[in-house]
Design an enzyme around this catalytic site. Structure first.
Site, PDB file in Angstrom:
ATOM      1  N   TYR A 198      -1.550  -0.036  10.323  1.00  0.00           N
ATOM      2  CA  TYR A 198      -1.610  -0.516   8.797  1.00  0.00           C
ATOM      3  C   TYR A 198      -0.575   0.049   8.009  1.00  0.00           C
ATOM      4  CZ  TYR A 198      -3.462  -1.237   4.225  1.00  0.00           C
ATOM      5  OH  TYR A 198      -3.696  -1.475   2.927  1.00  0.00           O
TER       6      TYR A 198
ATOM      7  N   SER B 133       0.962  -1.006  -0.071  1.00  0.00           N
ATOM      8  CA  SER B 133      -0.126  -0.056  -0.092  1.00  0.00           C
ATOM      9  C   SER B 133       0.646   1.318  -0.089  1.00  0.00           C
ATOM     10  CB  SER B 133      -0.986   0.100   1.147  1.00  0.00           C
ATOM     11  OG  SER B 133      -1.626   1.187   1.495  1.00  0.00           O
TER      12      SER B 133
END
Length: 213
Positions: A166, A153
């Protein structure tokens, strides 16, 4: 134009190759399954939702794609082992492509994360794909021409508000990708990571703790 398209399809044909895509029934995962199958690969995927899995597999098979799958909670080490055992049996001990797509995310202030929340995200986004890749290693090595892809990501490269845990998990995946690429290159295994930003995905039924996967 027609001849160019034909040449392109032949060049990128994955006919005869096998692939495992984790979390392949929605969003990025579903798109990856369809793309690989569209180029001729035989694809196996998994989901925690039996109904959703059955629906997607039926749709793909109706298009003539070679796709199958099973229910698997990737948070469980035993279920990960069972998944790879199933894939090994189906593909005769060989695997050309592994796509580690499944992950969870949760927005929140760094000061507010509970220890259990932190552990759950790290387990799902780092330990699970790491272990799954370890288990798949013998199958990948046997082919002599394999590829592992981690879905990372942008959050693993830059700071984004409310995504500290995250983002940290995806940064770990980026480093893992580099290490495995160095370690496994001589085994004929390529290892890469793809780092998309936010992707519009169909609504998901949340678990009791309010998370989706």
């Amino acid at each position: 134009m027609a001849s160019e398209q034909c040449s392109f399809n032949q060049r990128w044909s994955l006919k005869g190759m096998t692939a495992l895509v984790s979390g392949g029934t929605r969003g990025i995962g579903a798109a990856i399954v369809e793309e690989l199958a569209g180029f001729g690969a035989e694809v196996y995927t998994c989901s925690r939702n039996q109904e959703e899995l059955d629906q997607k597999v039926q749709e793909w098979q109706a298009k003539g794609f070679k796709v199958s799958g099973s229910v698997c909670d990737l948070a469980s080490r035993e279920q990960r082992k069972h998944l790879i055992h199933t894939v090994s049996s189906l593909f005769n001990g060989k695997l050309n492509i592994l796509v580690n797509n499944a992950a969870i995310s949760k927005m929140g202030k760094s000061s507010d994360y509970e220890a259990e929340e932190f552990s759950r995200i790290i387990e799902a986004n780092v330990e699970s794909p790491y272990h799954l890749t370890q288990l798949a290693y013998p199958l990948l090595k046997t082919t002599g021409n394999a590829s592992v892809v981690f879905i990372s990501s942008l959050a693993g490269h830059v700071a984004l508000p409310a995504f500290s845990v995250y983002g940290s998990s995806k940064a770990a995946i980026n480093q893992l990708t580099k290490n495995l690429a160095c370690e496994w290159g001589n085994d004929g295994i390529r290892v890469n990571a793809v780092s998309p930003f936010s992707v519009r995905t169909a609504p998901i039924k949340l678990s009791e703790n309010g998370e989706g996967r």
